[in-house]
Write a protein that holds these residues in place. Structure first.
Motif, PDB file in Angstrom:
ATOM      1  N   CYS A 223       0.849  -1.208   0.000  1.00 47.55           N
ATOM      2  CA  CYS A 223       0.000   0.000   0.000  1.00 47.55           C
ATOM      3  C   CYS A 223       0.879   1.251   0.000  1.00 47.55           C
ATOM      4  CB  CYS A 223      -0.869   0.065   1.256  1.00 47.55           C
ATOM      5  SG  CYS A 223      -1.927  -1.371   1.488  1.00 47.55           S
ATOM      6  N   GLY A 224       0.342   2.316  -0.552  1.00 50.84           N
ATOM      7  CA  GLY A 224       0.971   3.641  -0.438  1.00 50.84           C
ATOM      8  C   GLY A 224       2.394   3.658  -0.979  1.00 50.84           C
ATOM      9  N   THR A 225       3.260   4.252  -0.182  1.00 46.15           N
ATOM     10  CA  THR A 225       4.654   4.384  -0.592  1.00 46.15           C
ATOM     11  C   THR A 225       5.314   3.025  -0.827  1.00 46.15           C
ATOM     12  OG1 THR A 225       4.967   6.550   0.377  1.00 46.15           O
ATOM     13  CG2 THR A 225       6.904   5.148   0.300  1.00 46.15           C
TER      14      THR A 225
ATOM     15  N   VAL B 257       5.122  10.357   9.662  1.00 44.35           N
ATOM     16  CA  VAL B 257       4.058   9.581   9.020  1.00 44.35           C
ATOM     17  C   VAL B 257       4.350   9.432   7.523  1.00 44.35           C
ATOM     18  CG1 VAL B 257       1.621   9.702   8.348  1.00 44.35           C
ATOM     19  CG2 VAL B 257       2.271  10.002  10.741  1.00 44.35           C
TER      20      VAL B 257
ATOM     21  N   THR C 260       0.120  -3.415   8.227  1.00 44.06           N
ATOM     22  CA  THR C 260      -0.947  -2.873   7.376  1.00 44.06           C
ATOM     23  C   THR C 260      -1.976  -3.967   7.060  1.00 44.06           C
ATOM     24  OG1 THR C 260       0.569  -1.251   6.491  1.00 44.06           O
ATOM     25  CG2 THR C 260      -1.368  -1.726   5.155  1.00 44.06           C
TER      26      THR C 260
ATOM     27  N   LYS D 192       3.760  12.237  -1.633  1.00 45.26           N
ATOM     28  CA  LYS D 192       4.436  12.991  -0.559  1.00 45.26           C
ATOM     29  C   LYS D 192       3.852  14.390  -0.457  1.00 45.26           C
ATOM     30  CE  LYS D 192       5.977  10.655   1.411  1.00 45.26           C
ATOM     31  NZ  LYS D 192       6.195   9.252   1.176  1.00 45.26           N
TER      32      LYS D 192
ATOM     33  N   GLU E 122       0.176  14.413   0.893  1.00 41.42           N
ATOM     34  CA  GLU E 122      -0.090  13.993   2.276  1.00 41.42           C
ATOM     35  C   GLU E 122       0.439  14.964   3.324  1.00 41.42           C
ATOM     36  OE1 GLU E 122       3.147  10.274   2.574  1.00 41.42           O
ATOM     37  OE2 GLU E 122       1.161  10.050   3.428  1.00 41.42           O
TER      38      GLU E 122
ATOM     39  N   SER F 134       6.492   8.449   4.709  1.00 40.68           N
ATOM     40  CA  SER F 134       7.618   7.518   4.626  1.00 40.68           C
ATOM     41  C   SER F 134       8.705   8.058   3.690  1.00 40.68           C
ATOM     42  CB  SER F 134       7.085   6.185   4.089  1.00 40.68           C
ATOM     43  OG  SER F 134       8.095   5.221   4.107  1.00 40.68           O
TER      44      SER F 134
ATOM     45  N   SER G 157       6.046  -3.829   3.447  1.00 37.32           N
ATOM     46  CA  SER G 157       5.375  -3.011   4.464  1.00 37.32           C
ATOM     47  C   SER G 157       6.389  -2.511   5.478  1.00 37.32           C
ATOM     48  CB  SER G 157       4.292  -3.844   5.171  1.00 37.32           C
ATOM     49  OG  SER G 157       3.723  -3.115   6.230  1.00 37.32           O
ATOM     50  N   GLN G 158       6.471  -1.210   5.635  1.00 30.02           N
ATOM     51  CA  GLN G 158       7.356  -0.646   6.643  1.00 30.02           C
ATOM     52  C   GLN G 158       6.963  -1.188   8.021  1.00 30.02           C
ATOM     53  OE1 GLN G 158       8.841   1.349   9.740  1.00 30.02           O
ATOM     54  NE2 GLN G 158       6.718   1.940   9.327  1.00 30.02           N
ATOM     55  N   SER G 159       5.697  -0.997   8.378  1.00 27.33           N
ATOM     56  CA  SER G 159       5.241  -1.355   9.728  1.00 27.33           C
ATOM     57  C   SER G 159       5.104  -2.857   9.914  1.00 27.33           C
ATOM     58  CB  SER G 159       3.886  -0.697   9.998  1.00 27.33           C
ATOM     59  OG  SER G 159       2.932  -1.182   9.065  1.00 27.33           O
TER      60      SER G 159
END
Ligand code: M6R
Length: 363
Positions: free
Chosen positions: A54-56, A152, A106, A239, A242, A154, A101-103
């Motif tokens: 997702c996202g970045t 927030v 997700t 970027k 957001e 990334s 996924s960074q975290s």
């Protein structure tokens, strides 16, 4: 601790040469000019790759698609996790699913991992948080080693994801016989220059900050790029929107005339990501279409590109010349800095933008 930085985001932007250098050194044997084959993945037996995020993290996967196709001649599907999990596409029985996924928490990315498992895929997870659910459930974990990311938005996780994916694509190329020793050594040497190139990119911060002062006054902004610069255009637009809340769109440069060109007038800033690579000429002709309609071009390129562009850009950001394979890592820096300084001029809460959470654990 932000050190002497005003926000975590800018601190993390500045950490990138060091972080990327460390990550690359983990995955590449720089002295031998080899990519270390990832344990637990036999790329010679894999016939299809599905990359989901997702996202970045998705944009990192999007860049990786070009690398895996080019270096390893491996067909790659990329999908946003919220689409992948419901799309019911046929997956190959010898397929590998890579989730990014960074975290590592997700919700949609985790659901995609579980879906891919049910569909019989082998699963590799590119994560920052090693104790995360996604890391735990994957067959193979490829840590990005970026250290905690607090902003927030990334930044360093993105380039560290790119570093892992590039090294993995080179290793895949070797395992599949699509690149030889010489080519491998050449690619590894190119990536080993990235930390130095990132340092040079960071030195352009003063110029970028001055541009951001004007960008902070606009309502809309377009980002264009071709090839691996296309996902960087998408990431640049994400970027900007957001953290500055300016409406921004990333487009493949070649799509311009299929619609978005109608938006171009004297008010519209267009950030063009165009290193002097094999698609440069094509991007220039798209840029000329923007210039002819009075669009305000911010060209991000190198010396050769600036000379060859022959265009009246409102601003040109000149990065050092570098092999095409590494441009996504280095060209990320000016787009991050442009978004950051624009947000600072707008006075938004850069590290905690409205409505956003660092980790999206609900669908
Ligand atoms: O933790 P993840 O990498 O799975 O997060 C994915 C996205 O939510 C994340 O990249 C988001 O798009 C960031 N706010 C981008 O700056």
């Amino acid at each position: 601790d932000k050190g002497n930085h005003r926000h975590f985001m800018v601190k993390e932007i500045h950490e990138q040469p060091e972080v990327t250098g460390r990550t690359l050194a983990h995955y590449l044997d720089l002295a031998e000019g080899r990519a270390r084959p990832p344990e637990g993945i036999d790329f010679s037996r894999i016939d299809r790759l599905s990359i989901t995020a997702c996202g970045t993290a998705f944009y990192a996967g999007f860049v990786a698609k070009y690398w895996f196709e080019r270096f390893a001649r491996l067909p790659v599907d990329i999908d946003i996790a919220s689409e992948f999990r419901y799309r019911e596409q046929p997956l190959s029985k010898d397929g590998l699913a890579i989730v990014i996924s960074q975290s590592g928490e997700t919700a949609d990315t985790l659901a995609s991992l579980r879906y891919a498992r049910v569909e019989g895929q082998r699963i590799a997870a590119v994560v920052n948080v090693r104790e995360s659910t996604i890391a735990r459930e994957a067959d193979v974990v490829l840590p990005i080693l970026a250290g905690p990311e607090i902003g927030v938005a990334s930044t360093k996780a993105f380039t560290a994801q790119l570093a892992v994916l590039a090294a993995t694509a080179i290793a895949a190329g070797r395992a599949r016989g699509s690149i030889d020793d010489v080519e491998e050594a050449r690619l590894v040497a190119a990536f080993s220059e990235v930390p130095r190139l990132m340092h040079e990119a960071l030195r352009l911060e003063g110029q970028i900050e001055a541009l951001a002062r004007d960008l902070a006054k606009v309502k809309h902004c377009l980002y264009l790029g071709r090839g691996t610069s296309y996902p960087i255009a998408l990431e640049g637009a994400l970027k900007l929107k957001e953290i500055s809340y300016i409406h921004a769109e990333g487009y493949a440069a070649g799509e311009l005339k299929h619609g978005p060109i109608a938006l171009i007038d004297e008010e519209m800033p267009v950030v063009v990501i165009a290193p002097f690579d094999r698609v440069f000429e094509k991007t220039v002709s798209n840029m000329q279409e923007v210039a002819a309609r009075g669009g305000r071009i911010i060209l991000v390129t190198d010396r050769k590109g600036a000379e060859a562009a022959a265009i009246d850009a409102a601003a040109t950001i000149i990065l050092p010349e570098m092999p095409a394979s590494v441009t996504p890592l280095v060209y990320s820096i000016p787009v991050q800095l442009l978004a950051y300084h624009t947000a600072v001029f707008m006075g938004t809460d850069v590290d905690q933008p409205r409505n956003l959470a660092k980790s999206v654990t609900v669908e």
